[in-house]
Each structure stands twice: as structure tokens, then as C-alpha cells.
Design a protein around this motif. Structure first.
Motif, PDB file in Angstrom:
ATOM      1  N   ILE A  33       7.304   2.941  20.471  1.00  0.00           N
ATOM      2  CA  ILE A  33       7.485   1.507  20.706  1.00  0.00           C
ATOM      3  C   ILE A  33       7.808   1.252  22.174  1.00  0.00           C
ATOM      4  O   ILE A  33       7.258   0.347  22.794  1.00  0.00           O
ATOM      5  CB  ILE A  33       8.597   0.944  19.799  1.00  0.00           C
ATOM      6  N   GLY A  34       8.694   2.064  22.733  1.00  0.00           N
ATOM      7  CA  GLY A  34       9.137   1.846  24.102  1.00  0.00           C
ATOM      8  C   GLY A  34       8.128   2.239  25.165  1.00  0.00           C
ATOM      9  O   GLY A  34       7.954   1.538  26.154  1.00  0.00           O
ATOM     10  N   GLU A  35       7.479   3.359  24.970  1.00  0.00           N
ATOM     11  CA  GLU A  35       6.580   3.883  26.009  1.00  0.00           C
ATOM     12  C   GLU A  35       5.107   3.792  25.642  1.00  0.00           C
ATOM     13  O   GLU A  35       4.261   3.796  26.511  1.00  0.00           O
ATOM     14  CB  GLU A  35       6.939   5.345  26.319  1.00  0.00           C
ATOM     15  N   GLY A  36       4.809   3.777  24.356  1.00  0.00           N
ATOM     16  CA  GLY A  36       3.425   3.674  23.926  1.00  0.00           C
ATOM     17  C   GLY A  36       2.592   4.917  24.194  1.00  0.00           C
ATOM     18  O   GLY A  36       1.391   4.895  24.053  1.00  0.00           O
ATOM     19  N   GLU A  37       3.229   6.018  24.579  1.00  0.00           N
ATOM     20  CA  GLU A  37       2.476   7.241  24.801  1.00  0.00           C
ATOM     21  C   GLU A  37       2.887   8.276  23.777  1.00  0.00           C
ATOM     22  O   GLU A  37       3.747   8.034  22.956  1.00  0.00           O
ATOM     23  CB  GLU A  37       2.654   7.753  26.227  1.00  0.00           C
ATOM     24  N   GLY A  38       2.276   9.442  23.832  1.00  0.00           N
ATOM     25  CA  GLY A  38       2.502  10.504  22.863  1.00  0.00           C
ATOM     26  C   GLY A  38       3.930  10.964  22.755  1.00  0.00           C
ATOM     27  O   GLY A  38       4.800  10.258  22.256  1.00  0.00           O
ATOM     28  N   ASP A  39       4.186  12.158  23.214  1.00  0.00           N
ATOM     29  CA  ASP A  39       5.513  12.752  23.069  1.00  0.00           C
ATOM     30  C   ASP A  39       6.421  12.385  24.238  1.00  0.00           C
ATOM     31  O   ASP A  39       5.974  12.150  25.345  1.00  0.00           O
ATOM     32  CB  ASP A  39       5.394  14.276  23.002  1.00  0.00           C
ATOM     33  N   ALA A  40       7.714  12.419  23.950  1.00  0.00           N
ATOM     34  CA  ALA A  40       8.702  12.204  25.003  1.00  0.00           C
ATOM     35  C   ALA A  40       8.686  13.413  25.935  1.00  0.00           C
ATOM     36  O   ALA A  40       8.366  14.522  25.521  1.00  0.00           O
ATOM     37  CB  ALA A  40      10.086  12.041  24.384  1.00  0.00           C
ATOM     38  N   PRO A  41       9.021  13.212  27.187  1.00  0.00           N
ATOM     39  CA  PRO A  41       9.025  14.339  28.116  1.00  0.00           C
ATOM     40  C   PRO A  41      10.151  15.321  27.799  1.00  0.00           C
ATOM     41  O   PRO A  41      11.214  14.923  27.332  1.00  0.00           O
ATOM     42  CB  PRO A  41       9.253  13.686  29.476  1.00  0.00           C
ATOM     43  N   SER A  42       9.883  16.585  28.052  1.00  0.00           N
ATOM     44  CA  SER A  42      10.935  17.583  27.884  1.00  0.00           C
ATOM     45  C   SER A  42      11.708  17.699  29.194  1.00  0.00           C
ATOM     46  O   SER A  42      11.262  17.223  30.238  1.00  0.00           O
ATOM     47  CB  SER A  42      10.333  18.934  27.501  1.00  0.00           C
ATOM     48  N   ALA A  43      12.826  18.370  29.142  1.00  0.00           N
ATOM     49  CA  ALA A  43      13.666  18.531  30.332  1.00  0.00           C
ATOM     50  C   ALA A  43      12.960  19.338  31.418  1.00  0.00           C
ATOM     51  O   ALA A  43      13.288  19.211  32.597  1.00  0.00           O
ATOM     52  CB  ALA A  43      14.981  19.203  29.960  1.00  0.00           C
ATOM     53  N   THR A  44      11.976  20.122  31.052  1.00  0.00           N
ATOM     54  CA  THR A  44      11.265  20.953  32.029  1.00  0.00           C
ATOM     55  C   THR A  44       9.943  20.347  32.482  1.00  0.00           C
ATOM     56  O   THR A  44       9.157  21.013  33.156  1.00  0.00           O
ATOM     57  CB  THR A  44      11.008  22.358  31.452  1.00  0.00           C
ATOM     58  N   ILE A  53      14.269  11.866  32.755  1.00  0.00           N
ATOM     59  CA  ILE A  53      14.661  12.917  31.807  1.00  0.00           C
ATOM     60  C   ILE A  53      16.032  12.617  31.217  1.00  0.00           C
ATOM     61  O   ILE A  53      16.254  12.758  30.009  1.00  0.00           O
ATOM     62  CB  ILE A  53      14.655  14.299  32.498  1.00  0.00           C
ATOM     63  N   LEU A  54      16.971  12.186  32.054  1.00  0.00           N
ATOM     64  CA  LEU A  54      18.322  11.928  31.566  1.00  0.00           C
ATOM     65  C   LEU A  54      18.385  10.711  30.648  1.00  0.00           C
ATOM     66  O   LEU A  54      19.135  10.707  29.663  1.00  0.00           O
ATOM     67  CB  LEU A  54      19.283  11.783  32.739  1.00  0.00           C
ATOM     68  N   VAL A  55      17.604   9.688  30.938  1.00  0.00           N
ATOM     69  CA  VAL A  55      17.570   8.511  30.056  1.00  0.00           C
ATOM     70  C   VAL A  55      16.988   8.887  28.699  1.00  0.00           C
ATOM     71  O   VAL A  55      17.517   8.500  27.649  1.00  0.00           O
ATOM     72  CB  VAL A  55      16.786   7.351  30.714  1.00  0.00           C
ATOM     73  N   VAL A  56      15.912   9.659  28.708  1.00  0.00           N
ATOM     74  CA  VAL A  56      15.299  10.098  27.446  1.00  0.00           C
ATOM     75  C   VAL A  56      16.307  10.917  26.636  1.00  0.00           C
ATOM     76  O   VAL A  56      16.462  10.715  25.426  1.00  0.00           O
ATOM     77  CB  VAL A  56      14.014  10.910  27.707  1.00  0.00           C
ATOM     78  N   ALA A  57      17.010  11.825  27.297  1.00  0.00           N
ATOM     79  CA  ALA A  57      17.995  12.656  26.604  1.00  0.00           C
ATOM     80  C   ALA A  57      19.135  11.809  26.036  1.00  0.00           C
ATOM     81  O   ALA A  57      19.615  12.059  24.921  1.00  0.00           O
ATOM     82  CB  ALA A  57      18.545  13.716  27.551  1.00  0.00           C
ATOM     83  N   ALA A  58      19.573  10.813  26.780  1.00  0.00           N
ATOM     84  CA  ALA A  58      20.659   9.939  26.305  1.00  0.00           C
ATOM     85  C   ALA A  58      20.225   9.136  25.083  1.00  0.00           C
ATOM     86  O   ALA A  58      20.980   9.005  24.110  1.00  0.00           O
ATOM     87  CB  ALA A  58      21.105   9.008  27.424  1.00  0.00           C
ATOM     88  N   ILE A  59      19.021   8.613  25.109  1.00  0.00           N
ATOM     89  CA  ILE A  59      18.503   7.849  23.965  1.00  0.00           C
ATOM     90  C   ILE A  59      18.374   8.755  22.746  1.00  0.00           C
ATOM     91  O   ILE A  59      18.783   8.402  21.637  1.00  0.00           O
ATOM     92  CB  ILE A  59      17.157   7.184  24.318  1.00  0.00           C
ATOM     93  N   GLN A  60      17.806   9.928  22.960  1.00  0.00           N
ATOM     94  CA  GLN A  60      17.631  10.871  21.864  1.00  0.00           C
ATOM     95  C   GLN A  60      18.992  11.283  21.280  1.00  0.00           C
ATOM     96  O   GLN A  60      19.156  11.338  20.064  1.00  0.00           O
ATOM     97  CB  GLN A  60      16.865  12.096  22.353  1.00  0.00           C
ATOM     98  N   GLY A  61      19.953  11.542  22.132  1.00  0.00           N
ATOM     99  CA  GLY A  61      21.283  11.916  21.667  1.00  0.00           C
ATOM    100  C   GLY A  61      21.972  10.806  20.904  1.00  0.00           C
ATOM    101  O   GLY A  61      22.635  11.042  19.891  1.00  0.00           O
TER     102      GLY A  61
END
Length: 88
Positions: A33-44, A53-61
Motif C-alpha cells: 500500500i505504501g510503496e506499491g513495489e515488491g518486497d521491502a528492502p533488506s538491511a544489506t 532502511i531504518l524507517v522500514v525496520a521501525a515500521i516492521q518492528g
């Protein structure tokens, strides 16, 4: 150790696994919904910046924590209904 705690151990383990699956599915939907693309980026992911990366990790957490709390609380309430005592 109380009998309700012993009885709740396998239930708690199963609920933990279920909450992880639910949280993963919820995060994927939020990401779509937020990005409209496939998978979320990994930390690497070299293509992404630190803030991304940190925003994605915070949302996921945050999603994981809310789902886990909801599932754990539901399991404890159900255990009290079945056994008459709180498992905590």
C-alpha cells in the motif's frame, strides 16, 4: 510452577509462531500500500539509504510488536476462559 503456566507454554509457543506469520503478512500488505513495489528492502540493500532502511525496520518492528501483543493477549484471555486462571 502453576498448572496454568505449564499448560500455557505450548500454547504460547504456537501463538508466537502464528503471530510472526500474521505480522509478516500484515507488513507485506502495508508495504504494498505504501510503496506499491515488491518486497521491502533488506538491511544489506546497497541501493537504499540509511534513513530508508531504518524507517522500514521501525515500521516492521512496530507491526510485529502490535500483532504479537494482540495474539499473546488473546491467548491469555482464552486460557483464562478455559482454565479459570490467568497464565501470566
Amino acid at each position: 510452577m502453576k498448572a496454568s503456566k505449564v499448560a500455557y507454554k505450548p500454547v504460547g509457543l504456537a501463538l508466537g509462531a502464528v503471530s510472526g506469520m500474521i505480522a509478516g503478512a500484515a507488513f507485506k500488505q502495508v508495504w504494498k500500500i505504501g510503496e506499491g513495489e515488491g518486497d521491502a528492502p533488506s538491511a544489506t540493500d546497497e541501493e537504499r539509504s540509511w534513513p530508508q532502511i531504518l524507517v522500514v525496520a521501525a515500521i516492521q518492528g512496530a507491526i510485529f510488536a502490535v500483532v504479537k501483543a494482540a495474539v499473546d493477549r488473546s491467548g491469555a484471555v482464552a486460557t483464562r476462559h478455559v482454565t479459570g486462571t490467568w497464565p501470566g
